[in-house]
Design a protein around this motif. Sequence first.
Motif, PDB file in Angstrom:
ATOM      1  N   UNK A 628       3.295  10.268  -2.079  1.00 61.75           N
ATOM      2  CA  UNK A 628       4.368   9.477  -1.464  1.00 61.75           C
ATOM      3  C   UNK A 628       4.280   9.473   0.058  1.00 61.75           C
ATOM      4  N   UNK A 629       3.852  10.589   0.656  1.00 63.78           N
ATOM      5  CA  UNK A 629       3.840  10.656   2.123  1.00 63.78           C
ATOM      6  C   UNK A 629       2.743   9.780   2.740  1.00 63.78           C
ATOM      7  N   UNK A 630       1.851   9.229   1.896  1.00 64.09           N
ATOM      8  CA  UNK A 630       0.799   8.343   2.413  1.00 64.09           C
ATOM      9  C   UNK A 630       1.164   6.871   2.252  1.00 64.09           C
ATOM     10  N   UNK A 631       2.282   6.607   1.550  1.00 63.95           N
ATOM     11  CA  UNK A 631       2.650   5.222   1.243  1.00 63.95           C
ATOM     12  C   UNK A 631       3.832   4.771   2.082  1.00 63.95           C
ATOM     13  N   UNK A 632       3.771   3.503   2.450  1.00 65.51           N
ATOM     14  CA  UNK A 632       4.882   2.856   3.150  1.00 65.51           C
ATOM     15  C   UNK A 632       5.409   1.780   2.230  1.00 65.51           C
ATOM     16  N   UNK A 633       6.686   1.899   1.822  1.00 60.55           N
ATOM     17  CA  UNK A 633       7.252   0.964   0.852  1.00 60.55           C
ATOM     18  C   UNK A 633       7.712  -0.316   1.500  1.00 60.55           C
ATOM     19  N   UNK A 634       8.757  -0.897   0.949  1.00 62.50           N
ATOM     20  CA  UNK A 634       9.284  -2.138   1.511  1.00 62.50           C
ATOM     21  C   UNK A 634       8.621  -3.335   0.897  1.00 62.50           C
ATOM     22  N   UNK A 635       8.625  -4.417   1.605  1.00 60.93           N
ATOM     23  CA  UNK A 635       8.045  -5.643   1.101  1.00 60.93           C
ATOM     24  C   UNK A 635       9.062  -6.408   0.284  1.00 60.93           C
ATOM     25  N   UNK A 636       8.595  -7.275  -0.592  1.00 69.34           N
ATOM     26  CA  UNK A 636       9.454  -8.155  -1.359  1.00 69.34           C
ATOM     27  C   UNK A 636       9.727  -7.539  -2.711  1.00 69.34           C
ATOM     28  N   UNK A 637      10.965  -7.339  -3.034  1.00 71.57           N
ATOM     29  CA  UNK A 637      11.331  -6.692  -4.286  1.00 71.57           C
ATOM     30  C   UNK A 637      11.476  -7.690  -5.409  1.00 71.57           C
ATOM     31  N   UNK A 638      11.445  -7.215  -6.652  1.00 76.75           N
ATOM     32  CA  UNK A 638      11.502  -8.114  -7.802  1.00 76.75           C
ATOM     33  C   UNK A 638      12.805  -8.872  -7.908  1.00 76.75           C
TER      34      UNK A 638
END
Length: 723
Positions: A628-638
């Motif tokens: 998880x600490x290597x990932x950046x979330x966000x973006x367009x959700x379902x």
Amino acid sequence: MTISKIKELNEYQKAAVQNESRACLVNANVGSGKTTVLIEKILHLHNKKNIRLQDMVVLTFTNKAADEIRERLKGETAESSEPVGSDELWGFGTFHSVALRLLKEKLSVEELGYTKDFFVIEPDEELEIAESLISENKLKIKYKNRLKKRLEEEMSGSSQGRRKTGPQDDLSELAGLLREEKRRQDKMTFQDLLANACALLRKERRKPAWIIVDEVQDCDEWQLEMIDCLMGEKTCLFAVGDPNQVIYSWRGSAFQVFYTLKTKYQADELSLPVNYRSGGIILEAARRFLQSSQELTGVREAGEKIAVRNHYDPFQEADYLSDKIAELNSRGIPYSDIAVFYRLQSQSGILEDMMARKGIPYEVSLKKTIKDIPVLNWLVKLLRFSLNPRDVQAGVCVLCDRDYGAGITVKEADRYIRAGLEEAADQGLDGPVLAGTGEERKLSGKAGILLKAMLGFRNRWKEYSKAGPEDFADRVMEYFDLDTYLRPSFASFAADRESVRELLKITGDYICEEGAEELAGMGEFLNSSALYGINILKKEIHSETDSVKLMTLHASKGLEFSYVFIIGVNYGLIPLRTKSFEEEEEERRLFFVGMTRAKDHLEISWYTSPGQPNVMPGPGRYLNMIPAHLKEGGGIGPGQAAASGEVRLQELKREILKNREKKEEPNIKEESSKEESSSTKRVSHKKYGPGTVEKEDDTMITVLFDDYGRKEFMKMFSELESI
């Protein structure tokens, strides 16, 4: 003296270049300077050890890799008295191209029943010959849908020495007849090139001083056999590869290549662990997909986190990617620094349409070659039979073709061709042939004229081969009256004619460039096109072109980009559904290869609604393997894509997929009111998780789930709980 850059190498690279052992295997991690080490090794041997380039054989797995090594060596040896390419004894190239050249120029192929003018054919054509032999000899063959694979095993001898427990049929007899027929027609398959080269190399007393192999992890059993046949008592071996990039086992790559070579030749095993390409975060994530305990270190800073995006479906994703790439370009990022990777070639269509719609330049890595274009496949067979009348199979295919040939039956074509050959033999192949024979008159006009033209082409060859590419194309088209056979009344006529003329121009250009005014020149071109393909549609990527690169994960191997987007990380796509542990492991390695193409920025996406059979909605398990600490979330959700963007999504689908039935645009006000009336009611399902109720009546309920899209249930059996 050629220039060496050995002072610029790190300690691991220097150790590999300067290794003095007879056999050395270099385990080269991604981005560790493998090609640089390979070239420096060649220069070191040439400069310091006085090994002539002619005494080395350099084996690669792609023509592109061979050309890159040649070009870089040419630059380094520009002032050398022995430049690359001068009177090569052994050769620089792919395993198959080196085998082809040795059989043509060095080895006594006549001992095996072939002539120096033999042609290279693809496996599909070998299968056609086999099917013809089955019919002629009334052979009993079981499981014809697996005939190609069974023949490969039988012809390679892999079934020898084993007690037959499989289907009892005439496969062994067919294999023997097939070998004889290929000799009679002077044809070899790709496998035959290696097998026949190995058979003759075993008898050769002279061996190369050095064998240098690139991407050694991809060797199959025949390629390992060729290495062994080239090895002499004093021959040395230097091989570079990465076990973590074995992604072609479906081509027959042998497992445990490093172990096999190390054990057989008591080789030293060195490593290149330092990655110069990717940022630290990308490498740390990629380590989770390594299948060995080998070290993978980088020299670059950590860089940005890996972006993870959720898109409702591929249409919405294509819209997002097009806008994202346009925005990157507006910030000064060249299109050529951006690539989109996918698992299946079929995934590119939506991306291509959307980028074309938004004016974004792109290139697709799609090698659609001669055999994939019916008119060119027919033309090549026509030229092959014209140059080699023993190739009866090609002549039969030309005359029987219903679209471009005469459309006659196989029996008719075979009978008349054999009669024509007998007549030609009586007259001499260099004289006029089929001058009104009885058999020719029995053919309908188009077939008779075409047969006569093919058997008389050799008489015109020298005249045509001296013309330039444009003139060569025009003369050949006029000689065969090709416009007649390309069906002028059909809608495809213009495109077919353009493709034919383009191929003939390429042929003429090759002949003029090589100075090959003999029949062998044309044969070399046709063999080359069979080995490497000619991308007549020019659908291949060019790194120097400022365009976004679209390609499969397999095609990405060996490349690098600043921005990489890997799409469709849903189970069933990435990874594909597999039947064995070995296939699953290869899917992991393939994902590892894709991730490590990224230098600075990596974005991975998955679909809520993939829209493809056998593909599961929701994030694939590979995403969970990235900490998880290597990932950046966000973006367009379902929810956003499905609810607020549904109308626009349908419009995009209608524009992009013109062949789909048009759908009526939903009433925006009606949809909005439904959403507003139910948006406050949240429910949960034990399988689909949380969601929002969209529509509800006395018996049915419709829910838009956060991770699985819209589902409809009967209230009585819905198993929904209010939250």
